[in-house]
Enzyme design. Sequence first.
Site, PDB file in Angstrom:
ATOM      1  N   CYS A  57      -1.853   5.594   9.359  1.00 22.45           N
ATOM      2  CA  CYS A  57      -1.987   5.112   9.182  1.00 22.45           C
ATOM      3  C   CYS A  57      -3.084   4.537   7.799  1.00 22.45           C
ATOM      4  CB  CYS A  57      -1.472   4.107   9.753  1.00 22.45           C
ATOM      5  SG  CYS A  57      -2.879   3.492  10.864  1.00 22.45           S
ATOM      6  N   ARG A 115       0.546  -1.668  -0.065  1.00 18.99           N
ATOM      7  CA  ARG A 115       0.218  -0.054  -0.171  1.00 18.99           C
ATOM      8  C   ARG A 115       0.906   1.222  -0.241  1.00 18.99           C
ATOM      9  NH1 ARG A 115      -4.540  -0.792   4.416  1.00 18.99           N
ATOM     10  NH2 ARG A 115      -5.195   1.674   3.908  1.00 18.99           N
TER      11      ARG A 115
END
Length: 297
Positions: free
Chosen positions: A247, A189
């Site tokens: 995050c 990611r």
Amino acid sequence: MDDDISAYSGREGLAGPLPGPLVGADWLAARLGERGPVVLDASVGAHRVSEQRIPGARPFDIDGALSDHSGPLPHTLPGADRFTEELRSLGVDDTDTVVVYDAAGIYSSARAWWMLRAMGFDRAAVLDGGLPAWTDAGLPLEDAGPAPAVARGDFTARPRAGLVVGSDEVVAALADPAAAVFDARSRERFSGAAAEPRPGLRAGHMPGAVNLPFGEIQRDGRMRPVEELRAAFAALAGERERLFFSCGSGVTACVLTLGAELAGYRELAVYDGSWSEWGLPSGLPVVTGAESGGPLR
């Protein structure tokens, strides 16, 4: 960095001083009871449906009442009045010692710990390994059901500036040679090789951020030893002492925050919107490709 993590211990209370921001199952088991710590279950998502819990555990509902649902971003910190009301309803007093855990191991419990810190409450710690470690140790459990009835507490939130920040502060941190911005998402990611699980978000990462997936500072569901944590953070932060954490939605960023606290860093902040905000179509810059150190061995 401060090499003595016991400086975090806090004041004497009913359960005695905390040994640090992380406690083991044996430590908690020895203190459960009438005058023991308040135990909060901060599990999120699918982990909230566990059929058992630590005896007397009360639900710290990050998916529900303990997030701000007035905006579009998930898991953002509620206001001080709301936080005060929810903690009082959980029977938490200002003088209590609190241990938070989750059913995944160390995942959302770190978020609850950092929320308490941000609201001015220092007498909290995370249970290392969470419910799996407690279960593996053969310690007592009770059937999960309605939350146990408790007397209303007198907790009062006293928000601290700078522990939870927005995108403006992160933009400034990315340009600050004394600061490092850590991203706790997976390497795929972070690099942009994998699509974001939330629709509508751009793939990639903040230019200048470094990647330390939160699972890499754990081993078998527990936090790695302090010396390994120090090495992991120093390898990416270098001499920088001010650390910011991001995050997907501000939850696992707090696992890195816990690791950095254990490693001796003290100037720490969590980006509350995290990639759920930064990744939206906007003028905030996004780059792709790997731009940080390799995985922790």
